[in-house]
Write an enzyme that holds these catalytic residues in place. Structure first.
Site, short mmCIF file in Angstrom:
data_model
loop_
_atom_site.label_atom_id
_atom_site.label_comp_id
_atom_site.label_asym_id
_atom_site.label_seq_id
_atom_site.Cartn_x
_atom_site.Cartn_y
_atom_site.Cartn_z
N ASN A 180 28.95 10.09 62.37
CA ASN A 180 27.62 10.56 62.17
C ASN A 180 27.81 12.15 61.42
O ASN A 180 26.65 12.80 61.28
CB ASN A 180 26.56 10.62 63.29
CG ASN A 180 26.92 11.70 64.38
OD1 ASN A 180 28.34 11.91 64.64
ND2 ASN A 180 26.37 11.83 65.65
N LYS A 181 29.01 12.65 61.56
CA LYS A 181 29.15 13.87 60.89
C LYS A 181 29.34 14.09 59.54
O LYS A 181 29.08 12.96 58.98
CB LYS A 181 30.67 14.44 61.59
CG LYS A 181 30.58 14.26 63.08
CD LYS A 181 29.96 15.35 64.06
CE LYS A 181 30.09 14.97 65.49
NZ LYS A 181 29.62 15.83 66.43
N GLN A 182 29.28 15.39 58.95
CA GLN A 182 29.26 15.36 57.51
C GLN A 182 30.29 14.59 56.80
O GLN A 182 30.09 13.86 55.83
CB GLN A 182 29.57 16.81 57.00
CG GLN A 182 28.35 17.82 57.43
CD GLN A 182 28.05 18.23 58.74
OE1 GLN A 182 28.67 17.75 59.63
NE2 GLN A 182 27.31 19.38 58.82
#
Ligand SMILES: *Cc1c(COP(=O)(O)O)cnc(C)c1O
Length: 373
Positions: A180-182
């Site tokens: 879910n991170k960049q």
């Protein structure tokens, strides 16, 4: 429609990069590890990057490398993901919480000094939701009181404070690469630092405490298996190659949500600090005070039923069951954090979200909040 809260963007090139590693015998501690670390260090503008198997492992190794342990206190924020505080507990030190700034949602720098005691060893600030903390003020306090300064930039790859990249402040920082991170490596994290000792110790401890260049079964210190595979790193490299595109695409989506929500008087859209550049991790709105925590939770449920991924980013750390049990925290201890966290709603936010999906989200969101007001 079924719109997730978060979703990694995986290209054909990403998949090919992973397959290419699988055609080599070097699946761990190979060339992709070094290449990935080099890319992260260059991008962040620091001397060292040490990649590990999670952001949590990265935080743990920083705490250990700095010798923070039993009897030490580390000042940090209760409005964060649990591991920014757990990493302090791993080493027997105590997290001391300071309430947040109600606008930026980052640690309230003006309240830090009153929390400092003779046992305070470090400040650990978090770039919450990809918005950089007040690093200028934090550096001042750290230097005045001779404290280590640690940056949890797990949510902020690509953010900037006064023209410097997030992750590059203080003694050491981390990024995290959960899907879910960049950018994602599947699972993964990295320590970024200009401190040679932190880098050397972290490299050793991620690999069972082996010394540099030592024989495989020689162990200099207590270590862990926090290694990240070259398969994960290959994905990270491929994703890093379009980091600028990713950061600007996410800013575009945030701007689009801002536009679509601008006439919704019952909410506050995310504030961004003027002294930095946000790298959008999530898009979190806040309901106004006519809504209670219970109503917010009902709204979350109703949105989920309509196929809209959403969440209550974050539950305050001090109110997590084991923190309450261990430290006796109770509701009311950090009122700003609690007030904010009872009214947040994270909306679906990922690189490939379409305009049509955002319209669906906003349309239903408006309908639902007016129904439950
Ligand atoms: C994601 C995150 C972490 C931990 O990263 P993992 O890779 O999941 O261990 C730490 N701190 C914050 C603020 C995060 O959002």
């Amino acid at each position: 429609m079924d719109i997730p809260l978060a979703k990694p963007q995986l290209t054909e090139k990403d998949r090919q990069a992973v397959l290419d590693v699988l055609n080599t015998p070097k699946l761990s501690l190979g060339p992709k590890l070094e290449e990935f670390e080099g890319l992260i260090a260059d991008y962040t503008g620091v001397n060292h990057a040490v990649a590990v198997n999670s952001g949590t492992s990265a935080l743990h190794l920083i705490i250990r490398s700095l010798g923070i342990g039993e009897g030490d206190e580390v000042i940090t924020t209760p409005f964060s993901f649990i591991s920014s505080s757990n990493c302090i507990l791993f080493e027997g030190a105590v997290p001391v919480f300071v309430d947040i700034d109600p606008d930026t949602l980052n640690i309230g720098v003006e309240k830090i000094e009153e929390a400092i005691t003779e046992n305070t060893k470090a400040l650990l600030a978090v770039d919450v939701f990809g918005q950089p903390a007040e690093w200028g003020k934090l550096e001042e306090i750290a230097s005045e009181y001779n404290l280590y300064l640690i940056e949890d930039s797990a949510e902020a790859l690509g953010a900037e404070f006064q023209g410097k990249k997030a992750g590059s402040f203080g003694d050491a920082g981390v990024f995290a690469f959960y899907p879910n991170k960049q950018i994602t490596t599947g699972e993964g994290g990295v320590i970024v630092t200009n401190n040679d000792d932190v880098a050397t110790l972290s490299r050793s401890m991620r690999n069972q405490g082996r010394g540099e260049g030592d024989k495989w079964l020689q162990h200099e210190r207590l270590g862990y298996n926090y290694r990240i595979s070259d398969i994960n790193c290959a994905l990270g490299i491929s994703q890093m190659e379009r980091i600028d595109e990713i950061v600007s695409r996410r800013a575009e989506i945030a701007e689009s949500y801002n536009q679509k929500l601008q006439n919704v008087s019952e909410i506050q859209t995310p504030l961004v600090s003027p002294s930095g550049k946000t790298s959008w991790f999530v898009y979190v709105i806040r309901l106004d005070d006519q809504f209670t925590r219970e109503t917010r939770d009902t709204i979350l449920e109703e949105l989920s039923q309509r196929g809209i991924g959403c969440s209550n980013y974050f539950t305050p750390i001090h109110l997590q069951p084991f923190y309450r049990k261990r430290f006796g925290y109770k509701p009311g201890d950090f009122p700003i954090t609690e007030g904010v966290s009872s009214r947040t709603i994270a909306l679906p936010f990922f690189n490939e979200i379409t305009e049509e999906e955002m319209d669906y989200v906003v349309g239903h969101f408006k309908e639902v909040i007016r129904e439950f007001k």
